[in-house]
Write an enzyme that holds these catalytic residues in place. Structure first.
Site, mmCIF file in Angstrom:
data_model
loop_
_atom_site.group_PDB
_atom_site.id
_atom_site.type_symbol
_atom_site.label_atom_id
_atom_site.label_comp_id
_atom_site.label_asym_id
_atom_site.label_seq_id
_atom_site.Cartn_x
_atom_site.Cartn_y
_atom_site.Cartn_z
ATOM 1 N N CYS A 84 46.351 42.027 32.167
ATOM 2 C CA CYS A 84 45.598 41.022 31.407
ATOM 3 C C CYS A 84 45.538 41.327 29.917
ATOM 4 O O CYS A 84 45.316 40.422 29.111
ATOM 5 C CB CYS A 84 44.177 40.902 31.954
ATOM 6 S SG CYS A 84 44.105 40.318 33.662
ATOM 7 N N ARG B 141 31.209 20.869 32.003
ATOM 8 C CA ARG B 141 29.940 20.433 31.437
ATOM 9 C C ARG B 141 28.948 20.008 32.516
ATOM 10 O O ARG B 141 27.743 19.998 32.286
ATOM 11 C CB ARG B 141 30.185 19.277 30.470
ATOM 12 C CG ARG B 141 31.037 19.672 29.269
ATOM 13 C CD ARG B 141 31.460 18.466 28.459
ATOM 14 N NE ARG B 141 32.261 18.871 27.312
ATOM 15 C CZ ARG B 141 31.759 19.163 26.110
ATOM 16 N NH1 ARG B 141 30.443 19.084 25.916
ATOM 17 N NH2 ARG B 141 32.543 19.527 25.120
ATOM 18 N N HIS C 83 41.875 31.844 31.563
ATOM 19 C CA HIS C 83 42.464 33.175 31.396
ATOM 20 C C HIS C 83 43.959 33.130 31.700
ATOM 21 O O HIS C 83 44.397 33.541 32.772
ATOM 22 C CB HIS C 83 41.748 34.143 32.337
ATOM 23 C CG HIS C 83 42.183 35.569 32.257
ATOM 24 N ND1 HIS C 83 42.897 36.102 31.203
ATOM 25 C CD2 HIS C 83 42.004 36.602 33.137
ATOM 26 C CE1 HIS C 83 43.134 37.372 31.424
ATOM 27 N NE2 HIS C 83 42.606 37.698 32.594
ATOM 28 N N CYS D 265 39.406 44.162 30.568
ATOM 29 C CA CYS D 265 39.855 44.940 31.719
ATOM 30 C C CYS D 265 41.267 44.525 32.098
ATOM 31 O O CYS D 265 41.695 43.404 31.843
ATOM 32 C CB CYS D 265 38.898 44.756 32.895
ATOM 33 S SG CYS D 265 38.624 43.043 33.375
ATOM 34 N N GLY E 255 44.657 45.216 35.109
ATOM 35 C CA GLY E 255 45.093 45.726 36.390
ATOM 36 C C GLY E 255 45.485 47.190 36.301
ATOM 37 O O GLY E 255 46.050 47.641 35.304
#
Length: 390
Positions: free
Chosen positions: A89, A219, A346, A376, A378
């Site tokens: 990530c 929303r 993401h 963070c 993997g």
């Protein structure tokens, strides 16, 4: 003394899985943001020494060195090289770190760092289809550790890791849902105020339209709706899809050089890359490394947490930033002020550059001197970056 500065930062809006960017090839998505970066900064692509591009699922449409393919698709000179990297990530955040190190060492004058992920077209985990990345020796090392599923195709599971964090830091389902709701509310408020507008480059679509705004913001959600969601990782767990980052499509790019080179070539620095570190922690719990990475970055920077005006801690799962807050004793009002991955999405390989782009704009809008980004990754890793407004 030479320094590394960011002279341009731009991102696409983030699309939901099977949403507005589903029809866009990841190479073309990357090419679009590269062109936008050159247009906004006024940099000459022919002067770019290298392109470091993050991408996690390097298979299919994202294989064969997507960095180089994106450079060519952007219409940049054939003389501009590119390389693709995977720190999970944090791939495009690591790309930024490599870019800074490269210009500081004198190996290059101008480097573009960024990344992409089309999780619609190349689903997460696609690269595992050809073989098991976890060998018998690796499995033997963690066999018997809580959270390690030796009989599963992927024995390290980030969702289980999120549950372990919630358990360790005694985070309740209500706390996670409240954090998730706040992420959507902050992102919606920022979008309504036009706070994202200057960092975005709308993406042309095949139907002649343009995709111009992040579409993951919900929303209509509420604590009641979030409370109805199942806990997929543990029957008695607290983590849901609502308190996890969204599967997304998107790309972002940053231009990095030295302040001296920028001055000579008419480029305006946005921020100085003050400190850049990487750390590692338990790979089974997997998501705790932002805590030691932050401590390492602050120590090297000679700064206290109270001196940082904004913190961007990637919302892979709500327990991650909540545990980070508990350990660092940081001001929660300074955390992810424009929402995070729970609301905005993401797109794995592009998220590091996306978050940095958003943080830089927030710093400029509010006159904030120092910002810290961490996420963070993997394998139990995390990058941390401190930037200083100039």
């Amino acid at each position: 003394m030479s320094d590394a500065v960011i002279v341009g930062a731009v991102r696409t809006p983030v699309g939901r899985r099977k949403g507005s960017l589903a029809s866009v090839h990841p190479v073309d998505l990357s090419a679009h943001v590269l062109r936008a970066l050159a247009e906004r900064t006024g940099l000459d692509p022919a002067q770019v020494d290298d392109v470091f591009w993050g991408c996690v699922s390097q298979v299919g449409e994202q294989s064969w060195n997507i960095a180089r393919n994106s450079v060519l698709a952007a219409g940049w000179p054939e003389t501009v090289p590119g390389t693709t990297l995977d720190r999970q990530c944090g791939s495009s955040q690591q790309a930024l770190h490599f870019a800074a190190a490269t210009v500081l060492s004198g190996q290059a004058d101008l480097v573009v760092a960024g990344g992409v992920e089309s999780m619609t077209r190349v689903p997460m985990g696609s690269s595992v289809a050809g073989g098991m990345p976890f060998s018998d020796q690796l499995r033997a090392r963690y066999r018997g550790v809580e959270g390690f599923a030796d009989d599963a195709p992927l024995p390290f599971n980030q969702g289980v890791g999120a549950e372990l964090i919630a358990q360790r830091w005694r985070l309740s389902r209500t706390q996670l849902d409240e954090f998730a709701l706040a992420s959507h509310e902050k992102a919606a408020a920022a979008q309504d105020a036009g706070a994202f507008d200057r960092e975005l480059t709308p993406v042309p679509l095949a139907d002649g339209g343009k995709f111009a705004a992040d579409e993951g913001i919900r929303r209509e959600t509420s604590l009641e709706k979030l409370g109805e969601l199942a806990t997929p990782f543990r029957a008695d767990g607290v983590v849901t899809a609502g308190s996890a980052s969204q599967i997304s499509d998107g790309a972002a790019a940053l231009a990095v050089t030295t302040s001296d080179w920028a001055s000579r070539h008419g480029l305006r620095p946005l921020a100085r890359i003050h400190t850049a570190v990487v750390a590692a922690d338990d790979p089974v719990t997997m998501l705790t490394a932002p805590i030691p990475a932050t401590a390492k970055a602050l120590r090297r920077a000679g700064l206290g947490i109270e001196e940082i005006g904004v913190y961007e801690v990637n919302e892979a799962f709500a327990p991650v930033p909540l545990a980070w807050l508990a350990e660092t004793e940081a001001d929660p009002e300074r955390l992810n002020p424009r929402g995070g991955a729970i609301a905005l999405g993401h797109p794995l390989g592009g998220s590091g550059a996306r978050i940095m782009t958003t943080m830089l704009q927030h710093m400029r809008d509010n006159g904030i001197r120092y910002g810290l980004q961490t996420m963070c990754e993997g394998g139990g890793m995390a990058n941390a970056t401190i930037v200083e407004l100039v």
